[in-house]
Design a protein around this motif. Structure first.
Motif, mmCIF file in Angstrom:
data_model
loop_
_atom_site.group_PDB
_atom_site.id
_atom_site.type_symbol
_atom_site.label_atom_id
_atom_site.label_comp_id
_atom_site.label_asym_id
_atom_site.label_seq_id
_atom_site.Cartn_x
_atom_site.Cartn_y
_atom_site.Cartn_z
ATOM 1 N N LYS A 149 3.536 8.320 -0.488
ATOM 2 C CA LYS A 149 3.639 7.196 0.441
ATOM 3 C C LYS A 149 2.259 6.850 0.997
ATOM 4 O O LYS A 149 1.896 5.672 1.079
ATOM 5 C CB LYS A 149 4.602 7.552 1.579
ATOM 6 C CG LYS A 149 4.848 6.423 2.533
ATOM 7 C CD LYS A 149 5.872 6.807 3.582
ATOM 8 C CE LYS A 149 6.080 5.637 4.543
ATOM 9 N NZ LYS A 149 7.016 5.977 5.609
ATOM 10 N N ASN A 150 1.480 7.859 1.355
ATOM 11 C CA ASN A 150 0.125 7.629 1.855
ATOM 12 C C ASN A 150 -0.739 6.961 0.781
ATOM 13 O O ASN A 150 -1.512 6.043 1.067
ATOM 14 C CB ASN A 150 -0.495 8.948 2.304
ATOM 15 C CG ASN A 150 -1.858 8.759 2.918
ATOM 16 O OD1 ASN A 150 -2.084 7.825 3.669
ATOM 17 N ND2 ASN A 150 -2.771 9.653 2.586
ATOM 18 N N GLY A 165 -7.352 -6.287 0.183
ATOM 19 C CA GLY A 165 -8.690 -6.591 0.653
ATOM 20 C C GLY A 165 -8.985 -6.121 2.054
ATOM 21 O O GLY A 165 -9.983 -6.506 2.652
ATOM 22 N N GLU A 166 -8.117 -5.293 2.636
ATOM 23 C CA GLU A 166 -8.323 -4.815 3.996
ATOM 24 C C GLU A 166 -9.385 -3.712 4.068
ATOM 25 O O GLU A 166 -9.982 -3.497 5.106
ATOM 26 C CB GLU A 166 -7.016 -4.285 4.589
ATOM 27 C CG GLU A 166 -5.939 -5.339 4.748
ATOM 28 C CD GLU A 166 -4.623 -4.756 5.244
ATOM 29 O OE1 GLU A 166 -4.653 -3.692 5.883
ATOM 30 O OE2 GLU A 166 -3.583 -5.370 4.979
ATOM 31 N N THR A 167 -9.583 -3.008 2.965
ATOM 32 C CA THR A 167 -10.515 -1.893 2.953
ATOM 33 C C THR A 167 -11.497 -2.104 1.816
ATOM 34 O O THR A 167 -11.135 -2.566 0.751
ATOM 35 C CB THR A 167 -9.762 -0.553 2.747
ATOM 36 O OG1 THR A 167 -8.746 -0.463 3.749
ATOM 37 C CG2 THR A 167 -10.694 0.616 2.854
ATOM 38 N N LEU A 203 -3.597 2.307 -1.286
ATOM 39 C CA LEU A 203 -3.832 1.379 -2.401
ATOM 40 C C LEU A 203 -3.478 -0.052 -2.008
ATOM 41 O O LEU A 203 -4.187 -0.989 -2.380
ATOM 42 C CB LEU A 203 -3.024 1.804 -3.625
ATOM 43 C CG LEU A 203 -3.539 3.018 -4.391
ATOM 44 C CD1 LEU A 203 -2.548 3.438 -5.464
ATOM 45 C CD2 LEU A 203 -4.895 2.732 -4.996
ATOM 46 N N SER A 204 -2.402 -0.231 -1.264
ATOM 47 C CA SER A 204 -2.006 -1.574 -0.823
ATOM 48 C C SER A 204 -3.088 -2.207 0.040
ATOM 49 O O SER A 204 -3.384 -3.390 -0.093
ATOM 50 C CB SER A 204 -0.693 -1.523 -0.042
ATOM 51 O OG SER A 204 0.358 -1.160 -0.898
#
Length: 104
Positions: free
Chosen positions: A89-90, A101-103, A95-96
């Motif tokens: 889940k982590n 594009g958040e990270t 990955l999401s």
């Protein structure tokens, strides 16, 4: 009340560390509810040159074809990783964020 202690993590590469390329995966769950990620590399193996002819100064190779009109794809199993549901889940959440594009 006990005092919080500082934890320092040191990341080290194992002597057996390998960077692998995979372009396809298979995901399953075993009876103990552990996520199994199998990583594969799929590729079309090259044809083998069996003869080489030179005609009028031009190179004309003849290739060995195992089977006509059949695309032979090799799927090489590169690695398997076992993850708990929480770790999986982590991984999905991280990955999401990368894919959104958040990270960076």
């Amino acid at each position: 009340m006990s005092e919080l202690q500082k934890i320092i993590y040191t990341n080290e590469k194992s002597n057996q560390y390998m960077r692998l390329y995979a372009n396809t995966t298979n995901i399953s769950v075993n009876p103990e509810n552990v996520i199994i990620l199998d990583f594969f590399e799929e590729y079309v193996p090259p044809n083998f040159i069996v003869t080489q002819n030179i005609h009028n100064g031009e190179f004309h190779p003849e290739y060995q074809h195992d089977r006509e009109k059949i695309l032979d794809v090799t799927r090489e199993h590169k690695a398997t990783i076992l993850l708990t549901f929480n770790a999986a889940k982590n991984l999905v959440e991280t990955l999401s964020k990368f894919l959104d594009g958040e990270t960076k």
